[in-house]
Design a protein around this motif. Structure first.
Motif, PDB file in Angstrom:
ATOM      1  N   ASN A  81       0.821  -1.206   0.000  1.00  0.00           N
ATOM      2  CA  ASN A  81       0.000   0.000   0.000  1.00  0.00           C
ATOM      3  C   ASN A  81       0.862   1.266   0.000  1.00  0.00           C
ATOM      4  OD1 ASN A  81      -2.824   1.172   0.364  1.00  0.00           O
ATOM      5  ND2 ASN A  81      -1.734   2.124   2.062  1.00  0.00           N
ATOM      6  N   GLU A  82       1.919   1.286   0.801  1.00  0.00           N
ATOM      7  CA  GLU A  82       2.770   2.470   0.891  1.00  0.00           C
ATOM      8  C   GLU A  82       3.447   2.769  -0.443  1.00  0.00           C
ATOM      9  OE1 GLU A  82       3.450   4.634   3.727  1.00  0.00           O
ATOM     10  OE2 GLU A  82       1.494   3.715   4.112  1.00  0.00           O
ATOM     11  N   ILE A  83       4.045   1.766  -1.058  1.00  0.00           N
ATOM     12  CA  ILE A  83       4.761   1.991  -2.315  1.00  0.00           C
ATOM     13  C   ILE A  83       3.787   2.220  -3.460  1.00  0.00           C
ATOM     14  CG2 ILE A  83       6.387   1.010  -3.969  1.00  0.00           C
ATOM     15  CD1 ILE A  83       7.656  -0.553  -1.685  1.00  0.00           C
ATOM     16  N   GLY A  84       2.736   1.395  -3.541  1.00  0.00           N
ATOM     17  CA  GLY A  84       1.753   1.540  -4.625  1.00  0.00           C
ATOM     18  C   GLY A  84       1.074   2.889  -4.586  1.00  0.00           C
ATOM     19  N   HIS A  85       0.669   3.315  -3.396  1.00  0.00           N
ATOM     20  CA  HIS A  85       0.014   4.618  -3.237  1.00  0.00           C
ATOM     21  C   HIS A  85       0.965   5.742  -3.645  1.00  0.00           C
ATOM     22  CE1 HIS A  85      -1.435   8.170  -0.991  1.00  0.00           C
ATOM     23  NE2 HIS A  85      -2.630   7.655  -1.183  1.00  0.00           N
ATOM     24  N   ALA A  86       2.228   5.625  -3.283  1.00  0.00           N
ATOM     25  CA  ALA A  86       3.215   6.651  -3.630  1.00  0.00           C
ATOM     26  C   ALA A  86       3.430   6.741  -5.143  1.00  0.00           C
ATOM     27  CB  ALA A  86       4.539   6.370  -2.919  1.00  0.00           C
ATOM     28  N   ILE A  87       3.378   5.604  -5.818  1.00  0.00           N
ATOM     29  CA  ILE A  87       3.544   5.602  -7.277  1.00  0.00           C
ATOM     30  C   ILE A  87       2.343   6.249  -7.959  1.00  0.00           C
ATOM     31  CG2 ILE A  87       3.668   4.132  -9.322  1.00  0.00           C
ATOM     32  CD1 ILE A  87       5.329   2.157  -7.638  1.00  0.00           C
ATOM     33  N   VAL A  88       1.153   5.799  -7.595  1.00  0.00           N
ATOM     34  CA  VAL A  88      -0.058   6.275  -8.261  1.00  0.00           C
ATOM     35  C   VAL A  88      -0.295   7.757  -8.000  1.00  0.00           C
ATOM     36  CG1 VAL A  88      -2.577   6.046  -8.337  1.00  0.00           C
ATOM     37  CG2 VAL A  88      -1.135   3.994  -8.307  1.00  0.00           C
ATOM     38  N   THR A  89       0.051   8.239  -6.817  1.00  0.00           N
ATOM     39  CA  THR A  89      -0.174   9.643  -6.489  1.00  0.00           C
ATOM     40  C   THR A  89       0.973  10.544  -6.941  1.00  0.00           C
ATOM     41  OG1 THR A  89       0.753   9.321  -4.265  1.00  0.00           O
ATOM     42  CG2 THR A  89      -1.648   9.116  -4.513  1.00  0.00           C
ATOM     43  N   GLY A  90       2.005   9.955  -7.547  1.00  0.00           N
ATOM     44  CA  GLY A  90       3.071  10.757  -8.118  1.00  0.00           C
ATOM     45  C   GLY A  90       4.238  11.046  -7.202  1.00  0.00           C
ATOM     46  N   GLN A  91       4.234  10.503  -5.994  1.00  0.00           N
ATOM     47  CA  GLN A  91       5.371  10.727  -5.091  1.00  0.00           C
ATOM     48  C   GLN A  91       6.618  10.029  -5.617  1.00  0.00           C
ATOM     49  OE1 GLN A  91       4.305  10.143  -0.823  1.00  0.00           O
ATOM     50  NE2 GLN A  91       2.217   9.897  -1.585  1.00  0.00           N
ATOM     51  N   PHE A  92       6.427   8.877  -6.265  1.00  0.00           N
ATOM     52  CA  PHE A  92       7.511   8.198  -6.972  1.00  0.00           C
ATOM     53  C   PHE A  92       7.243   8.378  -8.462  1.00  0.00           C
ATOM     54  CE2 PHE A  92       7.899   4.908  -3.291  1.00  0.00           C
ATOM     55  CZ  PHE A  92       8.551   5.871  -2.519  1.00  0.00           C
ATOM     56  N   ALA A  93       8.073   9.132  -9.133  1.00  0.00           N
ATOM     57  CA  ALA A  93       7.818   9.500 -10.524  1.00  0.00           C
ATOM     58  C   ALA A  93       7.960   8.322 -11.477  1.00  0.00           C
ATOM     59  CB  ALA A  93       8.776  10.611 -10.937  1.00  0.00           C
ATOM     60  N   ILE A  94       7.222   8.392 -12.578  1.00  0.00           N
ATOM     61  CA  ILE A  94       7.341   7.385 -13.631  1.00  0.00           C
ATOM     62  C   ILE A  94       8.788   7.357 -14.129  1.00  0.00           C
ATOM     63  CG2 ILE A  94       6.585   6.708 -15.940  1.00  0.00           C
ATOM     64  CD1 ILE A  94       4.426   6.459 -13.826  1.00  0.00           C
ATOM     65  N   LEU A 112       3.598  -5.780  -6.597  1.00  0.00           N
ATOM     66  CA  LEU A 112       3.491  -4.528  -7.341  1.00  0.00           C
ATOM     67  C   LEU A 112       3.898  -4.715  -8.800  1.00  0.00           C
ATOM     68  CD1 LEU A 112       4.934  -2.155  -4.618  1.00  0.00           C
ATOM     69  CD2 LEU A 112       2.579  -2.167  -5.458  1.00  0.00           C
ATOM     70  N   GLU A 113       4.857  -5.603  -9.027  1.00  0.00           N
ATOM     71  CA  GLU A 113       5.263  -5.894 -10.406  1.00  0.00           C
ATOM     72  C   GLU A 113       4.136  -6.592 -11.154  1.00  0.00           C
ATOM     73  OE1 GLU A 113       9.265  -7.387 -12.767  1.00  0.00           O
ATOM     74  OE2 GLU A 113       8.975  -7.962 -10.668  1.00  0.00           O
ATOM     75  N   ALA A 114       3.409  -7.476 -10.459  1.00  0.00           N
ATOM     76  CA  ALA A 114       2.271  -8.160 -11.077  1.00  0.00           C
ATOM     77  C   ALA A 114       1.157  -7.182 -11.434  1.00  0.00           C
ATOM     78  CB  ALA A 114       1.738  -9.238 -10.137  1.00  0.00           C
ATOM     79  N   LYS A 115       1.066  -6.089 -10.690  1.00  0.00           N
ATOM     80  CA  LYS A 115       0.074  -5.054 -10.996  1.00  0.00           C
ATOM     81  C   LYS A 115       0.534  -4.133 -12.122  1.00  0.00           C
ATOM     82  CE  LYS A 115      -1.499  -4.810  -6.131  1.00  0.00           C
ATOM     83  NZ  LYS A 115      -2.915  -5.184  -6.256  1.00  0.00           N
ATOM     84  N   GLY A 116       1.773  -4.316 -12.566  1.00  0.00           N
ATOM     85  CA  GLY A 116       2.308  -3.508 -13.652  1.00  0.00           C
ATOM     86  C   GLY A 116       2.927  -2.200 -13.218  1.00  0.00           C
ATOM     87  N   LEU A 117       3.060  -1.976 -11.912  1.00  0.00           N
ATOM     88  CA  LEU A 117       3.527  -0.683 -11.424  1.00  0.00           C
ATOM     89  C   LEU A 117       5.045  -0.539 -11.445  1.00  0.00           C
ATOM     90  CD1 LEU A 117       1.154  -0.095  -8.372  1.00  0.00           C
ATOM     91  CD2 LEU A 117       1.145   1.114 -10.543  1.00  0.00           C
ATOM     92  N   VAL A 118       5.756  -1.641 -11.267  1.00  0.00           N
ATOM     93  CA  VAL A 118       7.219  -1.582 -11.236  1.00  0.00           C
ATOM     94  C   VAL A 118       7.803  -2.719 -12.063  1.00  0.00           C
ATOM     95  CG1 VAL A 118       7.255  -0.522  -8.943  1.00  0.00           C
ATOM     96  CG2 VAL A 118       7.401  -3.021  -9.152  1.00  0.00           C
ATOM     97  N   GLU A 119       9.097  -2.548 -12.366  1.00  0.00           N
ATOM     98  CA  GLU A 119       9.821  -3.588 -13.095  1.00  0.00           C
ATOM     99  C   GLU A 119      11.225  -3.683 -12.522  1.00  0.00           C
ATOM    100  OE1 GLU A 119      11.238  -4.709 -17.669  1.00  0.00           O
ATOM    101  OE2 GLU A 119      10.325  -2.760 -17.215  1.00  0.00           O
TER     102      GLU A 119
END
Length: 242
Positions: A26-39, A67-74
């Motif tokens: 939740n912490e990392i995924g939320h940070a990615i989707v909300t832009g705290q961790f940039a694409i 998170l990788e399975a959700k497509g958010l990170v690689e």
């Protein structure tokens, strides 16, 4: 996976208990989707994140795999774990959708949500009108009544409304169409909270009236009527974004 209704429940400040694994996701995924961790950015090293989140390497690695399975990170050798482009994100994942509740307003994304609702909800409600059971009609009436008696409780109203959608999805007997519930929950949560003046008694009363009409159309086995009323409900929700 995020449980259906968890986003609506969070509107009252209630958060479900989480174990370390889901906490990190939740912490990392939320940070990615909300832009705290940039694409395109590379996440901190394992050692840094283990310290930051207070978890073991095993817990962190399992969370990153999810998170990788959700497509958010690689994960890339000698590079680290990089945030993936949005085109790779699994937007039908309920948890990923829920994280968008706190993301910056994006009109193009909102329009896409309602396009998906139209494409998936319309056949779903038509099937429900053809295949509903007496028990499902009873449940629809019960949850609509809960909407009517919710008073000022946004959480009670939202959960009852979501339950109506869930009963309709079950009555439609189409597992793929049922996946629209995550989209419905996000648009409903946003509609209920974007503007307190708009999401007040008038909005809730009008919604309850339309859901009563929808229930009667489904009970009467009238798929075209049910689809027409559902279009009005979507329009009411979408009006909250204007």
């Amino acid at each position: 996976m995020s449980e259906t209704g968890s986003l609506i429940r969070s509107l009252s400040g209630r958060r479900a208990a989480r174990n370390f694994h889901t906490f990190v996701i939740n912490e990392i995924g939320h940070a990615i989707v909300t832009g705290q961790f940039a694409i395109g950015s590379v996440l901190a090293s394992d050692a840094v994140m283990m310290e930051q989140y207070g978890v073991s390497r095993t817990v962190l690695r399992e969370a990153l795999k999810t998170l990788e399975a959700k497509g958010l990170v690689e994960a890339r050798p000698k590079v680290g774990t990089r945030v993936s482009p949005r085109s790779r994100w699994n937007y039908f994942d309920p948890q990923l959708l829920a994280w968008h509740f706190d993301a910056p307003a994006d009109q193009a994304f909102y329009q896409s949500l309602f396009r998906v609702r139209t494409l998936m909800e319309t056949p779903m409600v038509e099937l429900a009108a053809l295949h509903r059971t007496a028990e499902q009609v009873r449940l629809l009436k019960y949850w609509v009544h809960q909407m009517e008696t919710a008073g000022d409780s946004i959480e009670q109203f939202g959960l009852a409304c979501l339950e109506v959608h869930a009963v309709i999805a079950d009555a439609g007997h189409d597992l793929l169409l049922r996946s629209v519930l995550g989209v419905v929950e996000l648009t409903l949560a946003l509609a209920l909270t974007r503007d307190k003046a708009l999401a007040g008694a008038a909005y809730r009363e009008q919604s309850a009236v339309l859901f009563n009409q929808l229930t009667r159309a489904i009970e009467g086995g009238k798929p075209s009527d049910a689809a027409a009323v559902l279009a009005q409900i979507r329009g009411l929700d979408q009006g909250q974004f204007a």
